[in-house]
Write an enzyme that holds these catalytic residues in place. Structure first.
Site, PDB file in Angstrom:
ATOM      1  N   ASP A   1      -1.496   5.502  -5.291  1.00  0.00           N
ATOM      2  CA  ASP A   1      -1.996   4.767  -4.525  1.00  0.00           C
ATOM      3  C   ASP A   1      -2.509   3.367  -4.944  1.00  0.00           C
ATOM      4  OD1 ASP A   1      -4.675   5.361  -1.834  1.00  0.00           O
ATOM      5  OD2 ASP A   1      -3.022   3.693  -2.055  1.00  0.00           O
TER       6      ASP A   1
ATOM      7  N   ASP B   1       0.787  -1.062   0.019  1.00  0.00           N
ATOM      8  CA  ASP B   1      -0.192   0.174   0.158  1.00  0.00           C
ATOM      9  C   ASP B   1       0.624   1.290   0.081  1.00  0.00           C
ATOM     10  OD1 ASP B   1      -2.534   1.370   2.436  1.00  0.00           O
ATOM     11  OD2 ASP B   1      -1.777   2.151   0.325  1.00  0.00           O
TER      12      ASP B   1
HETATM   13  C1  LIG Z   1     -10.332   3.002  -0.171  1.00  0.00           C
HETATM   14  C2  LIG Z   1      -8.997   2.957   0.568  1.00  0.00           C
HETATM   15  N1  LIG Z   1      -8.381   4.437   0.376  1.00  0.00           N
HETATM   16  C3  LIG Z   1      -8.605   5.312   1.265  1.00  0.00           C
HETATM   17  O1  LIG Z   1      -9.477   5.314   2.478  1.00  0.00           O
HETATM   18  C4  LIG Z   1      -7.960   6.493   0.835  1.00  0.00           C
HETATM   19  C5  LIG Z   1      -8.549   7.830   1.132  1.00  0.00           C
HETATM   20  C6  LIG Z   1     -10.023   8.074   1.251  1.00  0.00           C
HETATM   21  C7  LIG Z   1     -10.344   9.088   1.939  1.00  0.00           C
HETATM   22  C8  LIG Z   1     -11.568   9.402   2.169  1.00  0.00           C
HETATM   23  C9  LIG Z   1     -12.684   8.622   1.669  1.00  0.00           C
HETATM   24  C10 LIG Z   1     -12.279   7.583   0.884  1.00  0.00           C
HETATM   25  C11 LIG Z   1     -10.980   7.416   0.601  1.00  0.00           C
HETATM   26  C12 LIG Z   1      -7.674   8.911   0.869  1.00  0.00           C
HETATM   27  S1  LIG Z   1      -6.254   8.387   0.818  1.00  0.00           S
HETATM   28  C13 LIG Z   1      -6.428   6.635   0.840  1.00  0.00           C
HETATM   29  N2  LIG Z   1      -5.776   5.926   0.656  1.00  0.00           N
HETATM   30  C14 LIG Z   1      -5.256   4.869   1.617  1.00  0.00           C
HETATM   31  O2  LIG Z   1      -5.703   4.906   2.625  1.00  0.00           O
HETATM   32  C15 LIG Z   1      -4.523   3.664   1.230  1.00  0.00           C
HETATM   33  N3  LIG Z   1      -4.571   2.610   2.107  1.00  0.00           N
HETATM   34  C16 LIG Z   1      -5.657   1.798   1.925  1.00  0.00           C
HETATM   35  C17 LIG Z   1      -5.687   0.574   2.660  1.00  0.00           C
HETATM   36  C18 LIG Z   1      -7.292   0.135   3.163  1.00  0.00           C
HETATM   37  C19 LIG Z   1      -8.285   0.766   3.389  1.00  0.00           C
HETATM   38  N4  LIG Z   1      -9.373  -0.180   3.299  1.00  0.00           N
HETATM   39  C20 LIG Z   1      -8.969  -1.374   2.814  1.00  0.00           C
HETATM   40  C21 LIG Z   1      -9.448  -2.438   2.581  1.00  0.00           C
HETATM   41  C22 LIG Z   1      -8.917  -3.583   1.786  1.00  0.00           C
HETATM   42  C23 LIG Z   1      -7.560  -3.521   1.619  1.00  0.00           C
HETATM   43  C24 LIG Z   1      -6.891  -2.058   1.581  1.00  0.00           C
HETATM   44  C25 LIG Z   1      -7.478  -1.219   2.503  1.00  0.00           C
END
Ligand SMILES: CCNC(=O)c1c(-c2ccccc2)csc1NC(=O)CNCCc1c[nH]c2ccccc12
Length: 329
Positions: free
Chosen positions: A219, A35
């Site tokens: 990302d 990630d």
């Molecule tokens: C959908 C996942 N991505 C995020 O939440 C995210 C956001 C984000 C902020 C607000 C609303 C939605 C997304 C900003 S940067 C960002 N990127 C991260 O946070 C990168 N890490 C994601 C890890 C992660 C979150 N939920 C999962 C479920 C399965 C596998 C990996 C994950």
């Protein structure tokens, strides 16, 4: 020295990518999600409640002769999608693609949110973001890549994610044969922990790139390409059956529609995401309605070039030069 690890899509929608990681002595092999959008290496473990850990491969520090408790240290993470996890910390040897970091902080989960409990194909995450984003307290820990960088031939890694086939994460070298085009480089902004960059313009279908810049993050931990509403609308205006589906919380369309490509400029190169990469999958098994790989970032506050965009390119995460390289695949 270098490292090279294969990575595989977790399901038919390429929702996430799974890479095998060895932790401890003797090696305990866990399927983890690399990630670049976060900076913590955390795993399901012997300390995760049995009900939550059911179905997951887990790490047992007590079975590793090289595990050491990092006493007094804890961690807690909440991701933007409201998923979360927390726990305590060990150090142990972590080997990825044949390269070993002897004393890596391995964050053991004592709590995990439902989304991770249900996602039994992964046993945790390997954060490949900047160290400033690490959530261990009282003393933040370094990522696996940050620990490895000084011993690698070059302080960089590449991501070669593919649609429904095996790709790779390479550490310390660039295999240019993985790309068709030239690698274009642009400055990376690591101040928020993410790999931030600015695309210089975009276009729908084969049109000429405009000069509307897009600032976002590269990302690997996010499935979708999330961009501002004006760009999303410009794209789906070309998709006759496209409509916003409240229950799916995104734009859907008839699966048999021919989707236009989407291109963006970066580092002097043009990266084109083919239409079929922008059609994720039927919203349900057997449905003729499909979910779009391009969705709105407007209520998120940040643009995310997730797996849908990364799949179109060989991406170089160059820590040494604080830059990102993109080449068409
Ligand atoms: C959908 C996942 N991505 C995020 O939440 C995210 C956001 C984000 C902020 C607000 C609303 C939605 C997304 C900003 S940067 C960002 N990127 C991260 O946070 C990168 N890490 C994601 C890890 C992660 C979150 N939920 C999962 C479920 C399965 C596998 C990996 C994950």
């Amino acid at each position: 020295q270098t490292g090279s690890a294969n990575t595989n899509p977790s399901d038919s929608a390429d929702d996430e990518y799974i890479t095998s990681v060895s932790i401890g002595t003797p090696a305990q092999v866990l399927p983890l999600d690399f990630d670049t959008g976060s900076s913590d290496l955390w795993v399901f473990s012997s300390e995760t409640p049995k009900s939550s850990a059911s179905g997951h491969v887990t790490y047992s520090p007590s079975k590793s002769s090289t595990a050491k408790k990092l006493s007094g240290s804890t961690w807690s993470i909440e991701y933007g999608d409201k998923s979360s996890s927390s726990g305590d910390v060990y150090t142990d040897v972590v080997t990825i693609g044949g390269f070993s970091v002897k004393t890596q902080a391995v964050e053991s989960a004592t709590k995990v949110s439902t989304q991770f409990v249900q996602d039994t194909v992964i046993s945790g995450l390997v954060g490949l973001g900047f160290d400033i984003g690490n959530q261990v307290s009282p003393r933040p820990q370094k990522t696996w890549f940050s620990n490895a960088a000084s011993s690698l031939a070059e302080p960089l890694f590449t991501a070669d994610l593919r649609h429904q086939e095996t790709g790779s994460y390479n550490f310390g070298f660039i295999d240019t044969s993985l790309a068709k085009g030239t690698i274009g480089y642009t400055p990376a902004d690591g101040s928020e922990g993410y790999w931030g960059f600015t695309a210089t313009g975009y276009s729908v279908g084969g049109a000429k790139l405009n000069r509307n810049s897009i600032t976002g993050i590269a990302d690997t931990g996010t499935t979708l390409l999330l961009l501002p509403d004006n760009i999303v609308d410009a794209y789906y205006n070309n998709v006759e059956s496209a409509q916003y589906d409240d229950s799916q919380e995104g734009v859907v369309f008839d699966c048999d529609e021919d989707l236009p490509s989407f291109s963006f400029g970066v580092g002097g190169q043009t990266i084109t995401i083919s239409g079929d990469l922008l059609n994720l999958t039927p919203i349900e098994e057997g449905s003729s309605t499909c979910f779009g790989g391009l969705q709105s970032s407007s209520d998120i506050g940040i643009n995310i070039f997730g797996d849908v965009a990364l799949k179109a390119a060989l991406v170089v995460f160059d820590l040494g030069n604080e830059r990102l390289g993109w080449a068409q695949k």
